[in-house]
Design a protein around this motif. Structure first.
Motif, PDB file in Angstrom:
ATOM      1  N   ILE A 133       0.848  -1.189   0.000  1.00 29.70           N
ATOM      2  CA  ILE A 133       0.000   0.000   0.000  1.00 29.70           C
ATOM      3  C   ILE A 133       0.884   1.238   0.000  1.00 29.70           C
ATOM      4  O   ILE A 133       1.887   1.301   0.705  1.00 29.70           O
ATOM      5  CB  ILE A 133      -0.913   0.004   1.244  1.00 29.70           C
ATOM      6  CG1 ILE A 133      -1.805  -1.243   1.268  1.00 29.70           C
ATOM      7  CG2 ILE A 133      -1.759   1.274   1.288  1.00 29.70           C
ATOM      8  CD1 ILE A 133      -2.705  -1.381   0.076  1.00 29.70           C
ATOM      9  N   ARG A 134       0.527   2.219  -0.793  1.00 34.58           N
ATOM     10  CA  ARG A 134       1.277   3.476  -0.781  1.00 34.58           C
ATOM     11  C   ARG A 134       1.102   4.166   0.570  1.00 34.58           C
ATOM     12  O   ARG A 134       0.016   4.168   1.152  1.00 34.58           O
ATOM     13  CB  ARG A 134       0.796   4.397  -1.906  1.00 34.58           C
ATOM     14  CG  ARG A 134       1.136   3.896  -3.297  1.00 34.58           C
ATOM     15  CD  ARG A 134       0.789   4.920  -4.367  1.00 34.58           C
ATOM     16  NE  ARG A 134       1.009   4.357  -5.688  1.00 34.58           N
ATOM     17  CZ  ARG A 134       2.194   4.352  -6.311  1.00 34.58           C
ATOM     18  NH1 ARG A 134       3.233   4.908  -5.715  1.00 34.58           N
ATOM     19  NH2 ARG A 134       2.325   3.814  -7.505  1.00 34.58           N
ATOM     20  N   GLU A 135       2.191   4.760   1.039  1.00 35.73           N
ATOM     21  CA  GLU A 135       2.197   5.390   2.354  1.00 35.73           C
ATOM     22  C   GLU A 135       1.101   6.458   2.470  1.00 35.73           C
ATOM     23  O   GLU A 135       0.515   6.646   3.533  1.00 35.73           O
ATOM     24  CB  GLU A 135       3.570   6.019   2.617  1.00 35.73           C
ATOM     25  CG  GLU A 135       3.722   6.618   4.004  1.00 35.73           C
ATOM     26  CD  GLU A 135       5.106   7.192   4.219  1.00 35.73           C
ATOM     27  OE1 GLU A 135       5.314   7.837   5.271  1.00 35.73           O
ATOM     28  OE2 GLU A 135       5.980   7.014   3.347  1.00 35.73           O
ATOM     29  N   ALA A 136       0.803   7.143   1.378  1.00 35.45           N
ATOM     30  CA  ALA A 136      -0.188   8.223   1.419  1.00 35.45           C
ATOM     31  C   ALA A 136      -1.578   7.726   1.811  1.00 35.45           C
ATOM     32  O   ALA A 136      -2.403   8.499   2.311  1.00 35.45           O
ATOM     33  CB  ALA A 136      -0.253   8.914   0.056  1.00 35.45           C
ATOM     34  N   TYR A 137      -1.842   6.417   1.591  1.00 36.54           N
ATOM     35  CA  TYR A 137      -3.164   5.886   1.871  1.00 36.54           C
ATOM     36  C   TYR A 137      -3.222   5.102   3.182  1.00 36.54           C
ATOM     37  O   TYR A 137      -4.266   4.528   3.513  1.00 36.54           O
ATOM     38  CB  TYR A 137      -3.617   5.001   0.712  1.00 36.54           C
ATOM     39  CG  TYR A 137      -3.598   5.731  -0.610  1.00 36.54           C
ATOM     40  CD1 TYR A 137      -4.430   6.823  -0.837  1.00 36.54           C
ATOM     41  CD2 TYR A 137      -2.716   5.366  -1.626  1.00 36.54           C
ATOM     42  CE1 TYR A 137      -4.386   7.518  -2.032  1.00 36.54           C
ATOM     43  CE2 TYR A 137      -2.667   6.059  -2.825  1.00 36.54           C
ATOM     44  CZ  TYR A 137      -3.505   7.136  -3.020  1.00 36.54           C
ATOM     45  OH  TYR A 137      -3.469   7.841  -4.197  1.00 36.54           O
ATOM     46  N   ALA A 138      -2.133   5.096   3.927  1.00 35.22           N
ATOM     47  CA  ALA A 138      -2.084   4.353   5.185  1.00 35.22           C
ATOM     48  C   ALA A 138      -3.146   4.800   6.192  1.00 35.22           C
ATOM     49  O   ALA A 138      -3.730   3.960   6.889  1.00 35.22           O
ATOM     50  CB  ALA A 138      -0.690   4.469   5.799  1.00 35.22           C
ATOM     51  N   PRO A 139      -3.445   6.109   6.321  1.00 34.16           N
ATOM     52  CA  PRO A 139      -4.469   6.511   7.295  1.00 34.16           C
ATOM     53  C   PRO A 139      -5.828   5.869   7.050  1.00 34.16           C
ATOM     54  O   PRO A 139      -6.540   5.515   7.987  1.00 34.16           O
ATOM     55  CB  PRO A 139      -4.535   8.029   7.123  1.00 34.16           C
ATOM     56  CG  PRO A 139      -3.181   8.408   6.620  1.00 34.16           C
ATOM     57  CD  PRO A 139      -2.799   7.288   5.697  1.00 34.16           C
ATOM     58  N   TRP A 140      -6.205   5.701   5.794  1.00 33.35           N
ATOM     59  CA  TRP A 140      -7.490   5.093   5.475  1.00 33.35           C
ATOM     60  C   TRP A 140      -7.444   3.585   5.656  1.00 33.35           C
ATOM     61  O   TRP A 140      -8.353   3.002   6.229  1.00 33.35           O
ATOM     62  CB  TRP A 140      -7.892   5.444   4.040  1.00 33.35           C
ATOM     63  CG  TRP A 140      -8.252   6.881   3.875  1.00 33.35           C
ATOM     64  CD1 TRP A 140      -9.482   7.469   4.049  1.00 33.35           C
ATOM     65  CD2 TRP A 140      -7.348   7.937   3.516  1.00 33.35           C
ATOM     66  NE1 TRP A 140      -9.392   8.824   3.822  1.00 33.35           N
ATOM     67  CE2 TRP A 140      -8.099   9.149   3.483  1.00 33.35           C
ATOM     68  CE3 TRP A 140      -5.987   7.998   3.211  1.00 33.35           C
ATOM     69  CZ2 TRP A 140      -7.544  10.378   3.163  1.00 33.35           C
ATOM     70  CZ3 TRP A 140      -5.416   9.225   2.890  1.00 33.35           C
ATOM     71  CH2 TRP A 140      -6.190  10.401   2.868  1.00 33.35           C
ATOM     72  N   GLY A 167      -5.533   1.947   7.558  1.00 35.58           N
ATOM     73  CA  GLY A 167      -5.384   1.639   8.974  1.00 35.58           C
ATOM     74  C   GLY A 167      -6.713   1.520   9.702  1.00 35.58           C
ATOM     75  O   GLY A 167      -6.809   0.837  10.726  1.00 35.58           O
ATOM     76  N   ARG A 168      -7.762   2.159   9.178  1.00 33.74           N
ATOM     77  CA  ARG A 168      -9.070   2.101   9.823  1.00 33.74           C
ATOM     78  C   ARG A 168      -9.747   0.741   9.658  1.00 33.74           C
ATOM     79  O   ARG A 168     -10.775   0.477  10.280  1.00 33.74           O
ATOM     80  CB  ARG A 168      -9.975   3.204   9.268  1.00 33.74           C
ATOM     81  CG  ARG A 168      -9.455   4.607   9.589  1.00 33.74           C
ATOM     82  CD  ARG A 168     -10.477   5.689   9.275  1.00 33.74           C
ATOM     83  NE  ARG A 168      -9.928   7.006   9.568  1.00 33.74           N
ATOM     84  CZ  ARG A 168      -9.471   7.861   8.653  1.00 33.74           C
ATOM     85  NH1 ARG A 168      -9.513   7.521   7.376  1.00 33.74           N
ATOM     86  NH2 ARG A 168      -8.985   9.031   8.996  1.00 33.74           N
ATOM     87  N   LEU A 169      -9.160  -0.112   8.833  1.00 35.61           N
ATOM     88  CA  LEU A 169      -9.697  -1.467   8.689  1.00 35.61           C
ATOM     89  C   LEU A 169      -9.408  -2.314   9.917  1.00 35.61           C
ATOM     90  O   LEU A 169     -10.053  -3.341  10.136  1.00 35.61           O
ATOM     91  CB  LEU A 169      -9.089  -2.151   7.460  1.00 35.61           C
ATOM     92  CG  LEU A 169      -9.496  -1.606   6.088  1.00 35.61           C
ATOM     93  CD1 LEU A 169      -8.646  -2.259   5.006  1.00 35.61           C
ATOM     94  CD2 LEU A 169     -10.978  -1.853   5.831  1.00 35.61           C
TER      95      LEU A 169
END
Length: 211
Positions: A73-80, A82-84
């Motif tokens: 996963i690209r680092e930029a999308y980690a916040p989203w 991570g909510r999984l």
């Protein structure tokens, strides 16, 4: 070799990387094919370049690390993403990061040498955890009384922190102190694993007196 065949090889490589869930080297990817169909290394390298380009603009990327290639996963999308996960991971203790940073930059290094630099005792639990996670290993023993073990980082350390080699660590000239080294290493993490024990917390508190 036709473009269609290259796309076929690309699809196979992509499927294998998704299924493996870990880095695969070029040779491991080539070994997926029978002897009479195995692509040359140069061809496989070209396939990986194509696969990397195909990931542009998507939520994942092809990354080359010490053990080979992996899709992540690209680092930029980690916040989203991570909510999984229900459990919110804790950050690594400052004491562990400082110890790991010293091993990474000063390897091979003994526990006593780490303690001399940090000015506090290194928790046995920290060394044990680094060994269990296979981020460090014993590479020999210093030829001094007691023959203390010398520690160095591993390929798994490079993989986990998203590095292809130690030369990708931030230059020491750009880092002021151990705490900053720890922060720079932490930036490269693929995930944060819960780690905090009473021994580490105590050692971490002791290290506050260093700065």
């Amino acid at each position: 070799m036709s473009d269609e065949h290259l796309r076929h090889l690309q699809a196979i490589a992509e499927a294998a990387l998704l299924a493996a869930g870990k880095p695969l080297s070029l040779d491991q990817l080539r070994d997926l094919f029978p002897d009479d169909e195995r692509p040359a290394r140069q061809v496989m390298e070209h396939v990986m370049v194509q696969l990397s380009a195909a990931c542009e603009g998507r939520g994942f990327e092809l990354r080359e690390v010490a053990s080979g290639y992996r899709l992540q996963i690209r680092e930029a999308y980690a916040p989203w993403v991570g909510r999984l996960f229900e459990d919110k991971p804790q950050r690594y203790s400052r004491a562990l990061l400082e110890t790991l940073a010293l091993i990474a930059y000063r390897q091979p290094i003994t526990r006593g040498e780490i303690e001399d630099i940090r000015g506090v005792t290194v928790s046995s639990n920290i060394i044990r955890t680094l060994l269990e996670r296979e981020w460090v290993r014993v590479v020999g023993h210093r030829d001094v009384p007691g023959r203390p073990a010398m520690y160095a980082t591993t390929r798994q350390f490079l993989d986990y922190f998203n590095l292809k080699g130690l030369d990708q660590l931030p230059p020491l000239s750009e880092i002021r102190d151990l705490e900053e080294i720890g922060r720079e290493i932490e930036k490269n993490m693929q995930a944060e694993i819960e780690f905090e024990t009473p021994d580490d917390a105590r050692d971490d508190a002791d290290s506050q007196t260093l700065h």
